[in-house]
Write an enzyme that holds these catalytic residues in place. Structure first.
Site, PDB file in Angstrom:
ATOM      1  N   VAL A   1      30.426  29.339  27.476  1.00 35.51           N
ATOM      2  CA  VAL A   1      29.636  30.456  27.992  1.00 35.51           C
ATOM      3  C   VAL A   1      29.492  31.528  26.908  1.00 35.51           C
ATOM      4  CG1 VAL A   1      31.600  31.701  29.031  1.00 35.51           C
ATOM      5  CG2 VAL A   1      29.287  32.027  29.940  1.00 35.51           C
ATOM      6  N   GLU A   2      28.300  32.084  26.813  1.00 39.21           N
ATOM      7  CA  GLU A   2      28.031  33.157  25.861  1.00 39.21           C
ATOM      8  C   GLU A   2      28.491  34.470  26.495  1.00 39.21           C
ATOM      9  OE1 GLU A   2      26.555  36.353  24.066  1.00 39.21           O
ATOM     10  OE2 GLU A   2      25.397  35.776  25.845  1.00 39.21           O
ATOM     11  N   SER A   3      29.225  35.283  25.751  1.00 36.50           N
ATOM     12  CA  SER A   3      29.918  36.437  26.333  1.00 36.50           C
ATOM     13  C   SER A   3      28.987  37.540  26.842  1.00 36.50           C
ATOM     14  CB  SER A   3      30.936  37.011  25.352  1.00 36.50           C
ATOM     15  OG  SER A   3      30.301  37.464  24.181  1.00 36.50           O
TER      16      SER A   3
ATOM     17  N   ASP B   1      34.438  47.778  45.479  1.00 38.84           N
ATOM     18  CA  ASP B   1      35.716  47.170  45.119  1.00 38.84           C
ATOM     19  C   ASP B   1      35.749  47.061  43.600  1.00 38.84           C
ATOM     20  OD1 ASP B   1      36.877  46.650  47.694  1.00 38.84           O
ATOM     21  OD2 ASP B   1      35.405  45.062  47.964  1.00 38.84           O
TER      22      ASP B   1
ATOM     23  N   CYS C   1      32.211  45.591  49.324  1.00 41.90           N
ATOM     24  CA  CYS C   1      32.727  44.966  50.539  1.00 41.90           C
ATOM     25  C   CYS C   1      31.520  44.595  51.403  1.00 41.90           C
ATOM     26  CB  CYS C   1      33.642  45.934  51.286  1.00 41.90           C
ATOM     27  SG  CYS C   1      34.150  45.307  52.905  1.00 41.90           S
TER      28      CYS C   1
ATOM     29  N   HIS D   1      36.733  39.565  48.106  1.00 43.19           N
ATOM     30  CA  HIS D   1      37.412  39.313  46.834  1.00 43.19           C
ATOM     31  C   HIS D   1      37.544  37.820  46.554  1.00 43.19           C
ATOM     32  CE1 HIS D   1      39.630  43.368  47.681  1.00 43.19           C
ATOM     33  NE2 HIS D   1      38.389  43.567  47.285  1.00 43.19           N
ATOM     34  N   GLU D   2      37.984  37.086  47.567  1.00 40.02           N
ATOM     35  CA  GLU D   2      38.198  35.643  47.404  1.00 40.02           C
ATOM     36  C   GLU D   2      36.884  34.930  47.093  1.00 40.02           C
ATOM     37  OE1 GLU D   2      41.145  37.407  50.324  1.00 40.02           O
ATOM     38  OE2 GLU D   2      38.970  37.512  50.072  1.00 40.02           O
TER      39      GLU D   2
END
Length: 151
Positions: free
Chosen positions: A73-75, A58, A51, A92-93
């Site tokens: 994207v490579e994992s 969080d 936060c 969060h947003e």
């Protein structure tokens, strides 16, 4: 295969974990089927961030779904990228939108959506959702439709 190994620097190497937000760790590779529309989904159940006001941790499950075009994207790089949020302060947003925008910059997908399913704090759960469809294409219309009909 040599070309693929040149594109990906993290696989098969010792892992260095970044201590703050690090979009530079993201890596992409060539999609072998760009002519096909198909979903790629990542479920990341151990996402953590801080936060930005209280510094409290969080926890979330981050779900990333996309329709790739030329790049994917490579994992392992995605795992390290998401881990870099661990000590990063963001709401969060913001986390969901930052993740989506970084992946758009990396891959330029036809379509992408990112959902955060955050653990309740103070008795409230927050589930931010962001999506993008390539402008001027059917994927832009798809993004609008999915956003307007989301939950």
């Amino acid at each position: 295969m040599t070309e693929l190994k040149e594109q990906l620097s993290l696989l098969g190497r010792k892992t260095e974990y970044k201590q703050d937000y690090a979009p530079e760790v993201l890596e992409a590779f060539d999609n072998k089927h760009p002519e096909n529309d198909y979903w790629v989904r990542f479920n990341c159940p151990e996402f953590t961030s801080l936060c930005p006001i209280t510094g409290q941790p969080d926890f979330a499950e981050i779900r990333i779904s996309y329709l790739p075009d030329v790049k994917m994207v490579e994992s392992k790089s995605l795992k390290l990228y998401l881990f870099s949020f661990r000590n990063h302060g963001a709401f969060h947003e913001d986390c969901v939108n930052i993740i989506m925008k970084d992946l758009i910059r990396l891959m330029d997908p036809k379509y992408i959506e990112v959902t955060g399913i955050f653990t309740p704090r103070g008795g409230i759960s927050i589930y931010p959702y962001a999506n993008y469809g390539r402008p001027g294409t059917k994927y832009e219309e798809m993004a609008t439709h999915r956003l307007m009909n989301h939950e």
